[in-house]
Design a protein around this motif. Structure first.
Motif, short mmCIF file in Angstrom:
data_model
loop_
_atom_site.label_atom_id
_atom_site.label_comp_id
_atom_site.label_asym_id
_atom_site.label_seq_id
_atom_site.Cartn_x
_atom_site.Cartn_y
_atom_site.Cartn_z
N ALA A 7 29.07 34.22 50.53
CA ALA A 7 30.39 33.81 50.06
C ALA A 7 31.35 34.98 50.25
CB ALA A 7 30.32 33.40 48.60
N GLU A 8 32.64 34.70 50.15
CA GLU A 8 33.66 35.73 50.37
C GLU A 8 33.47 36.92 49.42
OE1 GLU A 8 36.67 37.43 52.42
OE2 GLU A 8 35.87 35.45 52.84
N GLU A 9 33.15 36.64 48.17
CA GLU A 9 32.93 37.70 47.17
C GLU A 9 31.72 38.55 47.55
OE1 GLU A 9 31.43 37.65 42.68
OE2 GLU A 9 33.35 36.62 42.97
N GLN A 10 30.68 37.91 48.03
CA GLN A 10 29.47 38.63 48.44
C GLN A 10 29.74 39.51 49.66
OE1 GLN A 10 27.07 35.11 48.86
NE2 GLN A 10 25.84 35.64 47.06
N VAL A 11 30.58 39.03 50.57
CA VAL A 11 30.93 39.82 51.75
C VAL A 11 31.63 41.11 51.32
CG1 VAL A 11 32.41 39.89 53.80
CG2 VAL A 11 31.07 37.84 53.32
N ASP A 12 32.54 41.00 50.36
CA ASP A 12 33.24 42.18 49.86
C ASP A 12 32.27 43.19 49.25
OD1 ASP A 12 35.63 41.08 50.67
OD2 ASP A 12 36.14 40.29 48.68
#
Length: 73
Positions: free
Chosen positions: A12-17
């Protein structure tokens, strides 16, 4: 003989960050350690051992709390 298996992940986008942040912290840690070794050799003609740098990690993590994200084993 295949020793590894590639697995494609879809974070997910948060995990990518989080993954980028951890990756950057690991990169910085490695580069600072490498620079310390190179400078010690150039200036003092002495070697900096892994154990010496490893023992400094808790002090660095106290001084810079963002490095607590990095798994240190």
């Amino acid at each position: 003989m295949q020793l590894t298996e590639k697995i494609k992940i879809h974070p997910a986008e948060e995990q990518v960050d989080v993954l980028w942040t951890i990756s950057n912290l690991c990169r910085l840690t490695y580069n600072f350690a490498l620079t310390e070794r190179q400078e010690a050799w150039k200036k003092e003609n002495r070697r900096v051992r892994y154990v010496e740098q490893q023992n400094k990690l808790p002090e660095i993590k106290e001084k810079f709390p963002q490095y607590n994200m990095v798994y240190s084993k």
